[in-house]
Design an enzyme around this catalytic site. Structure first.
Site, PDB file in Angstrom:
ATOM      1  N   GLY A 145       0.822  -1.211   0.000  1.00 60.24           N
ATOM      2  CA  GLY A 145       0.000   0.000   0.000  1.00 60.24           C
ATOM      3  C   GLY A 145       0.857   1.262   0.000  1.00 60.24           C
ATOM      4  N   LEU A 187       0.766   0.588   7.359  1.00 57.98           N
ATOM      5  CA  LEU A 187       1.029   1.102   6.000  1.00 57.98           C
ATOM      6  C   LEU A 187       2.420   1.702   5.825  1.00 57.98           C
ATOM      7  CD1 LEU A 187      -2.085   2.864   4.392  1.00 57.98           C
ATOM      8  CD2 LEU A 187      -0.873   0.812   3.651  1.00 57.98           C
ATOM      9  N   ASN A 217      -1.337  -0.443  -5.254  1.00 57.82           N
ATOM     10  CA  ASN A 217      -2.309  -0.319  -4.165  1.00 57.82           C
ATOM     11  C   ASN A 217      -2.114   1.034  -3.479  1.00 57.82           C
ATOM     12  OD1 ASN A 217      -2.965  -0.605  -1.133  1.00 57.82           O
ATOM     13  ND2 ASN A 217      -3.931  -2.433  -1.969  1.00 57.82           N
ATOM     14  N   CYS A 246      -7.790   0.257   4.996  1.00 56.24           N
ATOM     15  CA  CYS A 246      -6.659  -0.074   5.852  1.00 56.24           C
ATOM     16  C   CYS A 246      -7.038   0.070   7.320  1.00 56.24           C
ATOM     17  CB  CYS A 246      -5.441   0.785   5.566  1.00 56.24           C
ATOM     18  SG  CYS A 246      -4.052   0.217   6.555  1.00 56.24           S
ATOM     19  N   LYS A 288     -10.694  -1.986  -3.252  1.00 54.82           N
ATOM     20  CA  LYS A 288     -10.518  -3.103  -2.311  1.00 54.82           C
ATOM     21  C   LYS A 288     -11.400  -2.904  -1.093  1.00 54.82           C
ATOM     22  CE  LYS A 288      -6.976  -5.872  -0.042  1.00 54.82           C
ATOM     23  NZ  LYS A 288      -5.541  -6.137   0.028  1.00 54.82           N
ATOM     24  N   GLY A 298      -7.326 -15.836   2.753  1.00 56.79           N
ATOM     25  CA  GLY A 298      -7.006 -17.187   3.229  1.00 56.79           C
ATOM     26  C   GLY A 298      -6.809 -18.225   2.155  1.00 56.79           C
ATOM     27  N   GLY A 322      -2.192 -13.946  -0.337  1.00 61.27           N
ATOM     28  CA  GLY A 322      -1.582 -13.048   0.632  1.00 61.27           C
ATOM     29  C   GLY A 322      -0.723 -13.777   1.648  1.00 61.27           C
TER      30      GLY A 322
HETATM   31  C1  LIG Z   1       1.650  -8.154   6.618  1.00 61.62           C
HETATM   32  C2  LIG Z   1       0.482  -7.703   5.797  1.00 61.62           C
HETATM   33  C3  LIG Z   1       0.493  -6.429   5.218  1.00 61.62           C
HETATM   34  C4  LIG Z   1      -0.591  -6.002   4.446  1.00 61.62           C
HETATM   35  N1  LIG Z   1      -0.537  -4.767   3.849  1.00 61.62           N
HETATM   36  C5  LIG Z   1      -1.568  -4.368   3.045  1.00 61.62           C
HETATM   37  C6  LIG Z   1      -1.515  -3.112   2.364  1.00 61.62           C
HETATM   38  O1  LIG Z   1      -0.541  -2.357   2.459  1.00 61.62           O
HETATM   39  N2  LIG Z   1      -2.587  -2.757   1.577  1.00 61.62           N
HETATM   40  C7  LIG Z   1      -3.678  -3.584   1.438  1.00 61.62           C
HETATM   41  O2  LIG Z   1      -4.626  -3.226   0.717  1.00 61.62           O
HETATM   42  N3  LIG Z   1      -3.735  -4.787   2.068  1.00 61.62           N
HETATM   43  C8  LIG Z   1      -2.718  -5.193   2.854  1.00 61.62           C
HETATM   44  N4  LIG Z   1      -2.782  -6.416   3.474  1.00 61.62           N
HETATM   45  C9  LIG Z   1      -3.975  -7.262   3.295  1.00 61.62           C
HETATM   46  C10 LIG Z   1      -3.762  -8.346   2.231  1.00 61.62           C
HETATM   47  O3  LIG Z   1      -3.459  -7.786   0.977  1.00 61.62           O
HETATM   48  C11 LIG Z   1      -5.030  -9.240   2.116  1.00 61.62           C
HETATM   49  O4  LIG Z   1      -6.134  -8.438   1.750  1.00 61.62           O
HETATM   50  C12 LIG Z   1      -5.375  -9.944   3.419  1.00 61.62           C
HETATM   51  O5  LIG Z   1      -4.211 -10.378   4.065  1.00 61.62           O
HETATM   52  C13 LIG Z   1      -6.304 -11.143   3.191  1.00 61.62           C
HETATM   53  O6  LIG Z   1      -5.748 -12.086   2.332  1.00 61.62           O
HETATM   54  P1  LIG Z   1      -4.899 -13.364   2.868  1.00 61.62           P
HETATM   55  O7  LIG Z   1      -5.739 -14.038   3.901  1.00 61.62           O
HETATM   56  O8  LIG Z   1      -4.650 -14.194   1.645  1.00 61.62           O
HETATM   57  O9  LIG Z   1      -3.646 -12.813   3.449  1.00 61.62           O
HETATM   58  C14 LIG Z   1      -1.709  -6.861   4.255  1.00 61.62           C
HETATM   59  C15 LIG Z   1      -1.711  -8.133   4.853  1.00 61.62           C
HETATM   60  C16 LIG Z   1      -0.639  -8.569   5.607  1.00 61.62           C
HETATM   61  C17 LIG Z   1      -0.681  -9.943   6.218  1.00 61.62           C
END
Ligand SMILES: Cc1cc2nc3c(=O)[nH]c(=O)nc-3n(C[C@H](O)[C@H](O)[C@H](O)COP(=O)(O)O)c2cc1C
Length: 300
Positions: free
Chosen positions: A46, A73, A99, A129, A164, A243, A264
């Site tokens: 992000g 962020l 993003n 966020c 998002k 997930g 993710g």
């Molecule tokens: C360490 C970490 C940092 C993240 N940073 C951002 C971010 O900067 N911007 C964003 O839109 N989502 C961010 N996310 C959210 C992920 O992009 C994703 O939407 C969320 O983790 C759910 O997917 P997952 O279960 O596959 O991880 C972050 C997630 C994690 C774990």
């Protein structure tokens, strides 16, 4: 791999597998594992108008089936991103998604304006966020605030906009429809769920910010339900996430209505997961005599 070729908004992707914001940096960290050119797309961490140092204290906390994060962020700001990281992302030879986060509408608009001069495939507008103290999350909870930021961004962006969504929205379907009505070209869902952890020895919360964002396998069934509900109520394409660890998880999201998916938290557990997911989807299409993965979108 032509069976996996996917068109999302205007962008033709080699396959529907994209790596999610915040879990892939700017693409460099994973080069040692595989060639990112194999992916459908890469989504940047992000980015905000101005640099952010991120949150103090503990930022990551493992739970039995998911990860809590409170990164806040952390990023170098849009100008440094464009100057330093975007060039490298463009050399990865895959779709580039940027993003964008922000505390105020003006911050979003300034970032989007700066991106107008850049070579990117599309923007992922993060209105969700959960870990920044002001702004951020508020846009993702109330449909009216989301509509305002999306319509203003849409008016000035020369790129397609995928919004998002936060699972913490008051009503995910209303939120999705508000974004569509305000000019969103696509949607991605979900971001992290609000969660909490307590250190029982210190009798204190683990995170300085009290709450953190939960991701990983724990959220998959809820994210899947939300993708399905949103798919039934909008006409713009959806990137589904939350997930996903295996190709079977990815296919569930596609069958629920996602045209593409993002990986993710799983990247941290198994860096090869996106490639294994691409291979699994390809094999499944072959075995089922399906010419295009698109045939599965929304079949459930
Ligand atoms: C360490 C970490 C940092 C993240 N940073 C951002 C971010 O900067 N911007 C964003 O839109 N989502 C961010 N996310 C959210 C992920 O992009 C994703 O939407 C969320 O983790 C759910 O997917 P997952 O279960 O596959 O991880 C972050 C997630 C994690 C774990």
């Amino acid at each position: 791999m032509s069976r996996l070729k996917t068109k999302f908004m205007n962008t033709v992707m080699k396959n529907p597998v994209v790596v999610a914001s915040g879990t892939y940096g700017y693409g460099e960290e994973y080069v040692g594992y595989y060639d990112p050119a194999l992916l459908g797309g890469v989504c940047s961490k992000g980015i905000t108008r101005y640099p952010k140092p991120g949150n103090d204290g503990i930022r990551l906390w493992e739970t039995p089936s998911g990860l809590l994060n409170s990164i806040g962020l952390e990023n170098p700001g849009i100008e440094v991103f464009i100057e330093k990281h975007l060039k490298k992302m463009n050399s990865l030879n895959t779709a580039v998604i940027v993003n964008i986060g922000g505390n105020t509408i003006d911050e979003y608009l300034e970032s989007v304006e700066l991106l107008n001069g850049c070579n990117i495939d599309f923007i992922e507008l993060n209105i969700s966020c959960p870990n920044v103290k002001v702004g951020g999350m508020a846009f993702g909870i109330k449909a009216e605030s989301a509509a305002e930021v999306v319509s203003k961004v849409r008016k000035i962006s020369k790129h397609k906009i995928m919004v998002k969504l936060s699972p913490n929205a008051e009503n995910i379907v209303e939120m999705a429809k508000a974004c569509e009505d305000s000019g969103a070209d696509g949607l991605s869902l979900v971001n992290t769920f609000q969660g909490m952890a307590i250190d029982i020895d210190k009798k204190k919360t683990v995170f300085d910010n009290l709450y953190a964002g939960l991701s990983g396998p724990a959220i998959k069934p809820i994210a899947l339900r939300m993708v399905h509900q949103v798919y039934k109520n909008v006409n713009i394409p959806i990137m589904g996430l939350g997930g996903i660890s295996t190709w079977q998880d990815a296919l569930e999201f596609i069958m629920a209505g996602a045209t593409a998916i993002q990986i993710g938290t799983t990247n941290f557990i198994n860096p090869m997961a996106p490639i294994e997911i691409i291979q699994g989807l390809e094999k499944y299409c072959e075995e089922n005599n399906v010419e295009s993965i698109g045939e599965f979108v929304g079949v459930v």
